[in-house]
Design an enzyme around this catalytic site. Sequence first.
Site, PDB file in Angstrom:
ATOM      1  N   GLY A   9     -10.268 -21.634   3.086  1.00 26.23           N
ATOM      2  CA  GLY A   9     -10.083 -22.922   2.441  1.00 26.23           C
ATOM      3  C   GLY A   9     -11.376 -23.655   2.161  1.00 26.23           C
ATOM      4  N   ASN A  10     -12.425 -23.398   2.974  1.00 28.04           N
ATOM      5  CA  ASN A  10     -13.701 -24.079   2.754  1.00 28.04           C
ATOM      6  C   ASN A  10     -14.335 -23.687   1.425  1.00 28.04           C
ATOM      7  OD1 ASN A  10     -14.134 -21.452   4.105  1.00 28.04           O
ATOM      8  ND2 ASN A  10     -16.286 -21.951   3.916  1.00 28.04           N
ATOM      9  N   LYS A 127       5.631 -22.883  10.378  1.00 29.54           N
ATOM     10  CA  LYS A 127       4.377 -23.108   9.663  1.00 29.54           C
ATOM     11  C   LYS A 127       4.334 -24.536   9.120  1.00 29.54           C
ATOM     12  CE  LYS A 127       0.554 -21.916   7.418  1.00 29.54           C
ATOM     13  NZ  LYS A 127      -0.696 -21.561   8.098  1.00 29.54           N
ATOM     14  N   LYS A 211      -2.496 -15.897   4.451  1.00 27.45           N
ATOM     15  CA  LYS A 211      -3.342 -15.268   3.434  1.00 27.45           C
ATOM     16  C   LYS A 211      -4.196 -14.145   4.004  1.00 27.45           C
ATOM     17  CE  LYS A 211      -7.012 -18.709   4.023  1.00 27.45           C
ATOM     18  NZ  LYS A 211      -7.856 -17.782   4.807  1.00 27.45           N
ATOM     19  N   LYS A 273      -7.266 -14.865  11.473  1.00 24.04           N
ATOM     20  CA  LYS A 273      -8.380 -14.102  10.903  1.00 24.04           C
ATOM     21  C   LYS A 273      -8.683 -12.882  11.759  1.00 24.04           C
ATOM     22  CE  LYS A 273     -10.490 -18.187   8.778  1.00 24.04           C
ATOM     23  NZ  LYS A 273      -9.264 -19.006   8.947  1.00 24.04           N
TER      24      LYS A 273
END
Length: 314
Positions: A9-10, A127, A211, A273
Amino acid sequence: MRILIALGGNAMTGPDGSATPQAQGAAIRTAMAHVAEVIARGHEVVLTHGNGPQVGNLLVKNELAAAVVPPVSLDWCGAQTQGTIGFTILDALEAELRARGIDRPAAAIVSRTLVDAGDPGFTKPTKPIGRFLPDAEAHVLIAHGQTWEDRGEKGWRRVVASPEPIEVLETGTIRTLLGAGYLVVAAGGGGIPVVRTTDGEVHGVEAVIDKDLTAALLAQALDADVLVIATDVENAMIGWGTPGQRALSALSLAEMQGYAEAGEFASGSMGPKVEAAMRFVAGGGARSIITSLDRIADAVEASDPAVGTVIHPG
């Protein structure tokens, strides 16, 4: 090498988290400079990206405009953000490549990700998405069938299903484009969540797919050599926030699994991640890298010492 880069997102918002069109455009241009450097070093690239802030903005528009135009579902929100972010990435990436004298075609693919209609996530949504709302406003949306949770002082927040990704349905199209020399942007936001009915039809569902897990799945399906998960820190850490905090460099899959099982990685930040990086290596990938956006080009080519957190089979 064939590199799948998953942008966090960054890479899509301003340094302060701003999601104005101007801030998003500037952030994407910065991100594409780093991606272009990977390409300039001779590697084949597939890009995936997040879309959390963008979907969040669409949900607010849904809420504010519901009395004027019909709200759209999460699968539609995912498709819209894939299109918007995709074309913005293409514009910025092509400009960076031209500046380096590189002539490569690029394409953004609106991508669907198949999930199981019987996934437990649909029974118990967990979520969180969108903004916090006061009690009265949240209950209006609950009456429309949405699931919201009381988060105390912050207010109420909507929760949705986050099912496991099974397959990116456009994988064959992506392979064809790669074979024709294209740089491909695909599976944004984890992909548009879809299920397949017993008669073979596919339709979208209200869900959000992680994602990074989709990135790992797609990297395996495309026989990628390396999965790079670009985030806002250079390394994954153990002992986060303690005097014994330590950055992880190169380590085996078994070592990383041990840290994950010990609860070293928060479920709302580094945890997904790390899980995605481990899945790629466990599925036969040569290595996964978790590192900051500005180090991805060096991380792909570094061996000893490693740049970022590198997971290898062992």
